[in-house]
Design a protein around this motif. Structure first.
Motif, PDB file in Angstrom:
ATOM      1  N   GLN A 208      12.224 -19.697 -24.954  1.00  0.00           N
ATOM      2  CA  GLN A 208      12.036 -18.288 -25.270  1.00  0.00           C
ATOM      3  C   GLN A 208      11.061 -18.079 -26.419  1.00  0.00           C
ATOM      4  O   GLN A 208      10.412 -17.023 -26.507  1.00  0.00           O
ATOM      5  CB  GLN A 208      13.387 -17.657 -25.616  1.00  0.00           C
ATOM      6  CG  GLN A 208      14.332 -17.539 -24.429  1.00  0.00           C
ATOM      7  CD  GLN A 208      15.692 -16.994 -24.820  1.00  0.00           C
ATOM      8  OE1 GLN A 208      15.929 -16.666 -25.984  1.00  0.00           O
ATOM      9  NE2 GLN A 208      16.596 -16.907 -23.856  1.00  0.00           N
TER      10      GLN A 208
ATOM     11  N   THR B  83       4.895 -19.159 -26.656  1.00  0.00           N
ATOM     12  CA  THR B  83       3.913 -18.175 -26.207  1.00  0.00           C
ATOM     13  C   THR B  83       2.634 -18.935 -25.860  1.00  0.00           C
ATOM     14  O   THR B  83       2.523 -20.137 -26.138  1.00  0.00           O
ATOM     15  CB  THR B  83       3.592 -17.148 -27.313  1.00  0.00           C
ATOM     16  OG1 THR B  83       2.722 -17.751 -28.276  1.00  0.00           O
ATOM     17  CG2 THR B  83       4.867 -16.641 -27.991  1.00  0.00           C
ATOM     18  N   PRO B  84       1.651 -18.268 -25.282  1.00  0.00           N
ATOM     19  CA  PRO B  84       0.380 -18.957 -25.003  1.00  0.00           C
ATOM     20  C   PRO B  84      -0.315 -19.489 -26.255  1.00  0.00           C
ATOM     21  O   PRO B  84      -1.184 -20.353 -26.159  1.00  0.00           O
ATOM     22  CB  PRO B  84      -0.457 -17.864 -24.331  1.00  0.00           C
ATOM     23  CG  PRO B  84       0.555 -16.954 -23.691  1.00  0.00           C
ATOM     24  CD  PRO B  84       1.704 -16.932 -24.659  1.00  0.00           C
ATOM     25  N   ARG B  85       0.101 -18.999 -27.451  1.00  0.00           N
ATOM     26  CA  ARG B  85      -0.525 -19.460 -28.693  1.00  0.00           C
ATOM     27  C   ARG B  85       0.242 -20.603 -29.355  1.00  0.00           C
ATOM     28  O   ARG B  85      -0.187 -21.116 -30.396  1.00  0.00           O
ATOM     29  CB  ARG B  85      -0.645 -18.300 -29.689  1.00  0.00           C
ATOM     30  CG  ARG B  85      -1.454 -17.114 -29.205  1.00  0.00           C
ATOM     31  CD  ARG B  85      -2.869 -17.495 -28.766  1.00  0.00           C
ATOM     32  NE  ARG B  85      -3.645 -18.117 -29.817  1.00  0.00           N
ATOM     33  CZ  ARG B  85      -4.441 -17.436 -30.656  1.00  0.00           C
ATOM     34  NH1 ARG B  85      -4.555 -16.129 -30.545  1.00  0.00           N
ATOM     35  NH2 ARG B  85      -5.144 -18.069 -31.568  1.00  0.00           N
ATOM     36  N   THR B  86       1.370 -20.992 -28.768  1.00  0.00           N
ATOM     37  CA  THR B  86       2.165 -22.056 -29.394  1.00  0.00           C
ATOM     38  C   THR B  86       1.410 -23.374 -29.347  1.00  0.00           C
ATOM     39  O   THR B  86       1.017 -23.838 -28.271  1.00  0.00           O
ATOM     40  CB  THR B  86       3.527 -22.217 -28.697  1.00  0.00           C
ATOM     41  OG1 THR B  86       4.208 -20.960 -28.693  1.00  0.00           O
ATOM     42  CG2 THR B  86       4.380 -23.247 -29.432  1.00  0.00           C
TER      43      THR B  86
ATOM     44  N   ARG C  97       6.711 -19.042 -35.688  1.00  0.00           N
ATOM     45  CA  ARG C  97       7.500 -18.229 -34.760  1.00  0.00           C
ATOM     46  C   ARG C  97       8.930 -18.771 -34.732  1.00  0.00           C
ATOM     47  O   ARG C  97       9.150 -19.975 -34.553  1.00  0.00           O
ATOM     48  CB  ARG C  97       6.881 -18.260 -33.372  1.00  0.00           C
ATOM     49  CG  ARG C  97       7.540 -17.317 -32.365  1.00  0.00           C
ATOM     50  CD  ARG C  97       6.740 -17.284 -31.074  1.00  0.00           C
ATOM     51  NE  ARG C  97       7.378 -16.449 -30.066  1.00  0.00           N
ATOM     52  CZ  ARG C  97       7.242 -15.138 -29.987  1.00  0.00           C
ATOM     53  NH1 ARG C  97       6.469 -14.506 -30.851  1.00  0.00           N
ATOM     54  NH2 ARG C  97       7.845 -14.442 -29.034  1.00  0.00           N
TER      55      ARG C  97
ATOM     56  N   GLU D 103       0.365 -21.021 -33.270  1.00  0.00           N
ATOM     57  CA  GLU D 103       1.766 -20.793 -33.628  1.00  0.00           C
ATOM     58  C   GLU D 103       2.537 -22.111 -33.674  1.00  0.00           C
ATOM     59  O   GLU D 103       2.282 -23.027 -32.877  1.00  0.00           O
ATOM     60  CB  GLU D 103       2.432 -19.856 -32.617  1.00  0.00           C
ATOM     61  CG  GLU D 103       1.883 -18.439 -32.634  1.00  0.00           C
ATOM     62  CD  GLU D 103       2.570 -17.535 -31.628  1.00  0.00           C
ATOM     63  OE1 GLU D 103       2.262 -16.327 -31.615  1.00  0.00           O
ATOM     64  OE2 GLU D 103       3.423 -18.031 -30.851  1.00  0.00           O
TER      65      GLU D 103
END
Length: 378
Positions: free
Chosen positions: A144, A147-150, A128, A101
């Motif tokens: 905010q 995420t763990p995929r960023t 995102r 992401e």
């Protein structure tokens, strides 16, 4: 710097015909930059490539100067065509995995910092959205969006339409804690406010010279932090990308280990000479002095426009060089046309008048703009 800022106005003849307040769009360049380009052109015209080694040495001095302005190292600086070119090299050069992401405020950002990331969709990369209810990217909004995929956070140092200045140091610290790459579109800050890529923990920054740097279009810089240089594969390669670039008598394909690997071919000497002269001027004046002068000018303008009942922004604590306002009655396009008729260089962005003075603008010019807005209302 003890020389009065007003004394530099003679370097910018455009000021004789325009009240120039559009440095966030396309800035006028200086007589010094023009002289530098003419000097190189004359050398080429009269001497061919006899002094090519001197040109190359001068370009390396420009690289070092760019590094000093960004508080980087010379080996972390590549010359690029423009901001989009630099951001595209980063976007296309990273080893993305499906599901990775990129966090970006796509609803707010200039397209140069959106399209390179959207273009990764066919590689499984997800964009995102960073929410921007205040008109800017805040550290809280970035947090905010993570995420763990960023894999990467992409922001502008200053938003082109609203003028909101990103707290790069806070966002950089957040990215470091999260183990996320941090990429910055720096075109609206380099040249008008101090930028320290190390202090802000920035991995990538791209900026071209035709705005606040007071250079010309078609040339800029890409900073890539040395610790992530091995992670970025050059999208294009050529003779100049290699370790033995000037040896044309053999084929030896070994990529440079520094940011020079992103420069695939011959240098754009006219643009580089112009950008070099422009950056020398910035260094002579002092970016801290430039920032203070712009802040003073915008405070004066803000006071005058508020007295006329205009809606203004951004707030001083979120301001760099861009200032926007909305006149009472919101006749923005009519006011924009009126200002153009009176030789005021400005922009209209997302329904607001956008002005962006530089260090050589005068307090009296801010008063003149207020007078024009007052006369328009009358």
């Amino acid at each position: 710097m003890t020389r009065p800022l007003e004394s530099y106005r003679a370097l910018f003849p455009v000021l004789q015909e325009q009240l120039y307040l559009n440095h966030a769009g396309v800035a006028p360049t200086s007589l010094r930059a023009a002289e530098a380009v003419r000097g190189w052109m004359d050398d080429l015209v009269y001497h061919g490539i006899s002094h090519e080694r001197g040109w190359e040495a001068h370009c390396e001095r420009i690289r070092a100067l760019a590094a000093r302005i960004l508080h980087a190292e010379s080996g972390e600086i590549a010359f690029v065509r423009n901001t989009s070119h630099g951001l595209g090299l980063v976007a296309e050069g990273l080893d993305w995995k499906p599901g990775d992401e990129v966090a970006v405020a796509s609803s707010l950002e200039y397209p140069s910092n959106v399209y390179p990331w959207l273009h990764l969709k066919d590689r499984g990369v997800v964009v995102r959205e960073i929410q921007t209810p205040s008109g800017g990217v805040t550290p809280e909004a970035v947090a905010q969006a993570l995420t763990p995929r960023t894999r990467l956070v992409a922001v502008s140092s200053v938003q082109f339409a609203t003028g909101y200045r990103t707290d790069l140091e806070a966002v950089g610290a957040l990215c470091e804690r999260a183990g996320v790459l941090f990429c910055v579109d720096g075109i609206q800050s380099v040249g008008c406010v101090p930028v320290d890529v190390k202090k802000c923990r920035i991995h990538f920054l791209s900026a071209d010279s035709h705005k606040w740097m007071l250079g010309i279009s078609g040339i800029g810089v890409l900073y890539v932090a040395k610790e992530v240089l091995p992670q970025v594969r050059p999208v294009l390669v050529g003779w100049r990308s290699t370790t033995d670039a000037w040896n044309f008598n053999r084929t030896h394909f070994e990529l440079r280990s520094d940011a020079g690997k992103f420069e695939e071919g011959s240098s754009a000497y006219p643009g580089l000479y112009a950008m070099g002269a422009a950056m020398e001027l910035l260094q002579e004046v002092g970016v801290e002095n430039i920032e203070a002068r712009i802040r003073e000018l915008l405070a004066r303008l803000e006071q005058g426009l508020l007295e006329l009942g205009c809606e203004v922004g951004p707030a001083p604590e979120h301001r760099a060089g861009i200032f926007t306002f909305l006149p009472p009655g919101a006749r923005v396009r009519e006011l924009g046309a009126y200002l153009s008729e009176h030789h005021v260089a400005h922009s209209v962005r997302r329904g607001r008048i956008r002005v962006s003075p530089h260090f050589y603008n005068l307090p009296s010019e801010m008063d003149r703009l207020v007078e024009l807005v007052r006369d328009f209302r009358a």
